[in-house]
Design a protein around this motif. Sequence first.
Motif, short mmCIF file in Angstrom:
data_model
loop_
_atom_site.label_atom_id
_atom_site.label_comp_id
_atom_site.label_asym_id
_atom_site.label_seq_id
_atom_site.Cartn_x
_atom_site.Cartn_y
_atom_site.Cartn_z
N ARG A 484 26.87 22.64 38.27
CA ARG A 484 25.71 22.76 37.37
C ARG A 484 24.67 23.75 37.89
O ARG A 484 24.11 24.52 37.15
CB ARG A 484 25.07 21.38 37.18
N TYR A 485 24.43 23.71 39.21
CA TYR A 485 23.33 24.55 39.74
C TYR A 485 23.80 25.92 40.25
O TYR A 485 22.98 26.75 40.58
CB TYR A 485 22.58 23.80 40.85
N SER A 486 25.15 26.10 40.31
CA SER A 486 25.62 27.42 40.78
C SER A 486 25.34 28.48 39.72
O SER A 486 25.33 28.19 38.51
CB SER A 486 27.13 27.39 41.01
N PRO A 512 20.27 27.60 43.38
CA PRO A 512 18.91 27.99 43.79
C PRO A 512 18.43 27.26 45.07
O PRO A 512 17.38 27.61 45.61
CB PRO A 512 18.07 27.55 42.60
N GLY A 513 19.17 26.26 45.48
CA GLY A 513 18.74 25.51 46.68
C GLY A 513 17.72 24.42 46.35
O GLY A 513 17.30 24.28 45.20
N ILE A 514 17.33 23.71 47.38
CA ILE A 514 16.40 22.57 47.17
C ILE A 514 15.20 22.74 48.11
O ILE A 514 15.40 22.96 49.31
CB ILE A 514 17.12 21.23 47.45
N PRO A 515 14.01 22.68 47.55
CA PRO A 515 12.84 22.85 48.44
C PRO A 515 12.85 21.82 49.58
O PRO A 515 13.27 20.68 49.38
CB PRO A 515 11.65 22.59 47.50
N PHE A 526 16.44 8.40 40.22
CA PHE A 526 15.69 9.12 39.17
C PHE A 526 14.88 10.30 39.69
O PHE A 526 14.07 10.85 38.97
CB PHE A 526 14.74 8.15 38.42
N PHE A 527 15.11 10.69 40.93
CA PHE A 527 14.32 11.82 41.42
C PHE A 527 15.00 13.12 41.01
O PHE A 527 16.20 13.30 41.20
CB PHE A 527 14.16 11.77 42.94
N ARG A 528 14.18 14.02 40.49
CA ARG A 528 14.70 15.35 40.15
C ARG A 528 13.72 16.39 40.63
O ARG A 528 12.51 16.18 40.58
CB ARG A 528 14.90 15.49 38.64
N ARG A 531 11.03 21.77 39.49
CA ARG A 531 11.15 23.08 38.85
C ARG A 531 12.39 23.23 37.96
O ARG A 531 12.49 24.13 37.18
CB ARG A 531 11.07 24.20 39.88
N TYR A 532 13.41 22.32 38.10
CA TYR A 532 14.60 22.45 37.24
C TYR A 532 14.59 21.45 36.10
O TYR A 532 15.54 21.35 35.35
CB TYR A 532 15.91 22.21 38.02
N ARG A 533 13.55 20.65 36.03
CA ARG A 533 13.56 19.55 35.07
C ARG A 533 14.00 19.98 33.67
O ARG A 533 14.88 19.38 33.08
CB ARG A 533 12.18 18.90 34.99
N SER A 539 21.26 15.47 33.07
CA SER A 539 20.89 15.02 34.43
C SER A 539 20.22 13.65 34.35
O SER A 539 19.33 13.43 33.54
CB SER A 539 19.95 16.06 35.02
N THR A 540 20.67 12.76 35.24
CA THR A 540 20.10 11.40 35.21
C THR A 540 19.26 11.10 36.45
O THR A 540 18.47 10.16 36.47
CB THR A 540 21.21 10.34 35.15
N GLY A 541 19.45 11.90 37.48
CA GLY A 541 18.72 11.64 38.74
C GLY A 541 19.27 10.44 39.49
O GLY A 541 18.63 9.92 40.40
N LEU A 542 20.49 10.02 39.12
CA LEU A 542 21.07 8.84 39.78
C LEU A 542 22.28 9.20 40.65
O LEU A 542 22.67 8.42 41.53
CB LEU A 542 21.50 7.81 38.74
N GLY A 543 22.85 10.36 40.41
CA GLY A 543 24.10 10.74 41.09
C GLY A 543 24.00 10.66 42.61
O GLY A 543 24.84 10.04 43.27
N LEU A 544 22.97 11.31 43.18
CA LEU A 544 22.86 11.34 44.65
C LEU A 544 22.52 9.96 45.22
O LEU A 544 22.93 9.62 46.33
CB LEU A 544 21.82 12.37 45.10
P1 ADP Z 1 21.41 14.42 38.57
O1 ADP Z 1 22.14 13.53 37.67
O2 ADP Z 1 20.10 14.88 38.03
O3 ADP Z 1 22.20 15.52 39.13
P2 ADP Z 1 21.29 13.72 41.22
O4 ADP Z 1 20.81 12.48 41.90
O5 ADP Z 1 22.68 14.09 41.44
O6 ADP Z 1 20.96 13.55 39.76
O7 ADP Z 1 20.38 14.88 41.73
C1 ADP Z 1 19.01 14.71 41.90
C2 ADP Z 1 18.29 16.01 41.80
O8 ADP Z 1 18.58 16.80 42.95
C3 ADP Z 1 18.73 16.87 40.67
O9 ADP Z 1 18.04 16.52 39.50
C4 ADP Z 1 18.37 18.23 41.14
O10 ADP Z 1 17.00 18.50 40.88
C5 ADP Z 1 18.61 18.16 42.61
N1 ADP Z 1 19.95 18.71 42.97
C6 ADP Z 1 21.07 17.98 43.15
N2 ADP Z 1 22.09 18.77 43.53
C7 ADP Z 1 21.60 20.02 43.59
C8 ADP Z 1 22.18 21.28 43.94
N3 ADP Z 1 23.45 21.42 44.27
N4 ADP Z 1 21.37 22.37 43.87
C9 ADP Z 1 20.08 22.25 43.53
N5 ADP Z 1 19.50 21.10 43.21
C10 ADP Z 1 20.23 19.99 43.25
#
Ligand code: ADP
Length: 590
Positions: A484-486, A512-515, A526-528, A531-533, A539-544
Amino acid sequence: MLWGIFLLALFLPTLYYNNYLKNEILLETQTRAARELSLIKDLMLREKEFEGPGQLHDWLAKVSGPLQVRITYADEGGRIIADSDVPFDQVSGLDNVARRPEITEAYGDSMGSSLRTARVSDSNLLYVAQRIEGRGKIPGGVLRVAIPLSNIFYALRNVAILQRLIILVGFIAFALTSLGLMVSTSRSVSLLSEAAESIGQGNVKALVQFHPDHYFYPLAKSIRENAERVDSYIKTIMEQKSQLESILDGIEEGLLLLDSTGRIDSSNRAARKMFTSVPELKGRRPLEVIRSPELQTACNRVLENEIHSYHSEVTIGADRYYHVHIIRIEQQKDDYGAIIALHDISELKRLEKVRRDFVANASHELRTPLTSIKGYTEVLMSDESDPDVRSSCLEVIFKNTNLIIKIVNDLLQLAKVEDYNTIMDIRPVRPEDGLMEAWKACTPAAAQRGVSLENDLMPEGPLVMADFDQLVQVFRNLLENAVRYSSPGGKVEVFSSVENDRVTIGVSDSGPGIPKHDQQRIFERFFRVERYRGKESGSTGLGLAICRHIVRSHGGAIWVESPRKDMSSGSTFFFTLPASETLQVSPHMS
Ligand code: ADP
């Protein structure tokens, strides 16, 4: 003092005995003298008549020899006519005896007697005298017998000396014995007192062993028996005390015991752990430990019996919450103290907050697509007949419905991995199998964006101990994010390394990387990244959060590095899993 009494006890009877003996001897001598006097008188009266004083003198001398007495004959005027112990020619030179007590008495017709020192011989003599009528040429007068007492007195003196000697020896023996006794007694007493002191300090073994014949044996025995009894009581009390302490220390609630003055008397381990900043709890007032004036007032009221118990909640510091229970207890007769029981409810409070936040977040996440669906449904329900508008409305409704389904699915997935009762099927699995399974699900999205997968996992690397389905889930969430982010046409690289018994797997993307400041927080629910919102669809913010939970439940860790190690843009997600000791893949249900 004791010796003085002993001396008196020896001397007084001796003195009395000596006097008694002397009197008895005198009495006996007197009787003997009287008997001998009567005998001599008789003999004299039976004797033929004396021709003159010279004949009498010779006769007296003859009679006195065998009787060993002195016999004197004096006329009525007290002049000595004959004396057995004085030569006849000297008799006329002898003193007149008329005034001698025994003579005076004899003149009164009774038998006179007297004890004196003789002037002639300078020796002690017992005199007895009796009147006698004249015989021939000898006029009537007084016949006197003197018995020397020197021998008797000498014998008495010897007896006295012997007695004194015996007393002295007895006294020395007594003194030595009593001295020995005193020394041994004081030694025994000091041994006993030392033993008693040692016993007082808890050393029962310090007891002295006395021989059974020793006069202190019964005392030492009873001290020993009592000490052993006391020791066993103390041991029992100590055991009970340590049992009680272990029980109290085993209690998770912090316990503070207050004495009747309201100061802390004792505390358990949990309480000491709660207040590590306070060096010594004992002797302090509750307010010095828990900075809560209400709690201090409650303690005072409980101690003063205004209230019997008190329940409340206190906050210590920024994030510690305690449920407090104070009750009044009777420590000793009519001496009341109190127990403060502190139950740490910080975790409960935290979980409560997490739950509240979660509900708020989940509601918020669901409300956005639902509001959108509602809006577009309203448009559809209006009289709008433009087919283009209708199809774009339906498209938006479809997308949002999918998002809701994804959110619900993710929530269910999160609930499942967080459920401690979910049984994990952990076995040796090949990481590549998990990766391939996950990539299948990502292929449509990857193809759409022209993103490719580069599999750099060690072909001969060790297997990992994991639940296969959960490993696929981790890969899938990481790959979906990476795709998704590539940037379009980018590459997702997956690689691994092994160290000790851990396998580390990395998933890199060229996005774009993560700050930096968000790198910890992206694993929260639910954290996202802000800047990409807008750009994130689906995106659910639950995956990680799901990934972190799964990896942790496998005993591993997950983190992100952004920018990547080679400083190129994008991010790398790493996670570790325990390496398997076997090289054999276990069959799994998928
Ligand atoms: P989501 O379902 O939104 O992907 P995640 O918990 O997987 O939920 O991710 C949380 C947030 O971390 C994402 O909303 C995004 O802002 C950031 N993020 C996750 N993976 C990446 C990535 N590979 N590159 C940049 N940002 C990322």
